[in-house]
Design an enzyme around this catalytic site. Structure first.
Site, PDB file in Angstrom:
ATOM      1  N   LYS A 122      32.106  40.722  39.018  1.00  0.00           N
ATOM      2  CA  LYS A 122      33.398  40.935  38.733  1.00  0.00           C
ATOM      3  C   LYS A 122      34.564  40.540  39.771  1.00  0.00           C
ATOM      4  O   LYS A 122      34.313  40.838  40.786  1.00  0.00           O
ATOM      5  CB  LYS A 122      33.525  42.495  38.345  1.00  0.00           C
TER       6      LYS A 122
HETATM    7  O1  G3P Z   1      35.555  49.125  33.903  1.00  0.00           O
HETATM    8  C1  G3P Z   1      36.626  48.332  33.333  1.00  0.00           C
HETATM    9  C2  G3P Z   1      37.407  49.183  32.491  1.00  0.00           C
HETATM   10  O2  G3P Z   1      36.682  49.413  31.255  1.00  0.00           O
HETATM   11  C3  G3P Z   1      38.109  50.633  32.794  1.00  0.00           C
HETATM   12  O3  G3P Z   1      38.951  51.072  31.995  1.00  0.00           O
HETATM   13  O4  G3P Z   1      41.073  52.248  31.862  1.00  0.00           O
HETATM   14  O5  G3P Z   1      38.899  53.508  31.554  1.00  0.00           O
HETATM   15  O6  G3P Z   1      39.555  52.866  33.658  1.00  0.00           O
HETATM   16  P1  G3P Z   1      39.823  52.482  32.208  1.00  0.00           P
END
Ligand code: G3P
Length: 224
Positions: free
Chosen positions: A87
């Site tokens: 990533k």
């Molecule tokens: O891992 C990447 C993404 O899915 C994280 O999203 O906004 O839940 O921290 P969030």
């Protein structure tokens, strides 16, 4: 559409894997920190443990933000396991790193993407996946699902190979919405995936089937 689970929690990954519909895992530094995984050796061991549980791609994020640092980390992470996808954040040096890693045959997931322009750069650099964060856009009154649709349409029109990995999914309906606009992958916590199972008519229908079966058995028993 492929399902990835967005967590570094081993138990949740195992539960999703046992369901039989899991295609991969995404992590990020916050998710790793949440599980208390720190230090290069522990982090690498954890990624390997995840690769041993699932059959599909496992996204492992670099911490560096400079070109040389990201390249060094990326090559090290990719060497851990064939399932590892590195990533890389959508920053200027990250675009250069994605391009270089593509030339080296190392697969990447371009993360922290919030606009069609960023998604265009990720595809032109040769990212394997692009991760638009739909929940974080919704959180600021933007339309995350619309961004996914824009990216899908743009990639289809120009024939880019980069897969659209809808991320930052907050609930089950997000999964349906990104599926409707053609996302290649949805990555989300366990609960939104389990939420796909739920419907009250299924519950009431099954209850009636079993009640009718029992009643019929009672009638047969009474007739004997
Ligand atoms: O891992 C990447 C993404 O899915 C994280 O999203 O906004 O839940 O921290 P969030």
């Amino acid at each position: 559409m492929k399902f990835f689970i967005d967590t570094a929690n081993i138990e949740q990954i195992k539960e999703a894997q046992d369901l039989g519909v899991l295609d991969g895992v995404t992590t990020n530094p916050s998710l790793m920190a949440k599980e208390g995984i720190t230090g290069r050796e522990n982090i690498e061991a954890h990624y390997k443990k995840i690769c041993d549980i699932v059959d599909g791609d496992v996204s492992a994020e670099v911490i560096s933000t400079d070109f040389d640092g990201m390249m060094e980390e990326a090559e090290h992470l990719a060497a851990l396991h064939p399932q590892i996808v590195v990533k890389i954040p959508m920053i200027k040096e990250g675009v250069k790193v994605i391009k270089k890693l593509k030339e080296k045959g190392i697969r990447t997931n371009c993360t922290l993407v919030f606009s069609p322009g960023q998604a265009l750069l990720a595809a032109k650099a040769g990212a394997t996946y692009v991760s638009p964060f739909i929940g974080r856009l919704d959180d600021i009154s933007s339309d995350g699902v619309k961004l996914v649709q824009q990216i899908v349409d743009m990639y289809n029109y120009y024939g880019f190979d980069t897969q659209v990995l809808a991320a930052s999914i907050r609930h089950t309906q997000h999964i349906i919405q990104v599926m409707e606009v053609g996302a290649d992958v949805a990555t989300c916590p366990l609960q939104p995936i389990l939420g796909l199972l739920k419907h009250p008519l299924t519950d009431s229908g099954l209850e009636k089937f079993l009640a009718d079966h029992r009643k019929a058995g009672e009638k047969v028993g009474a007739a004997k």
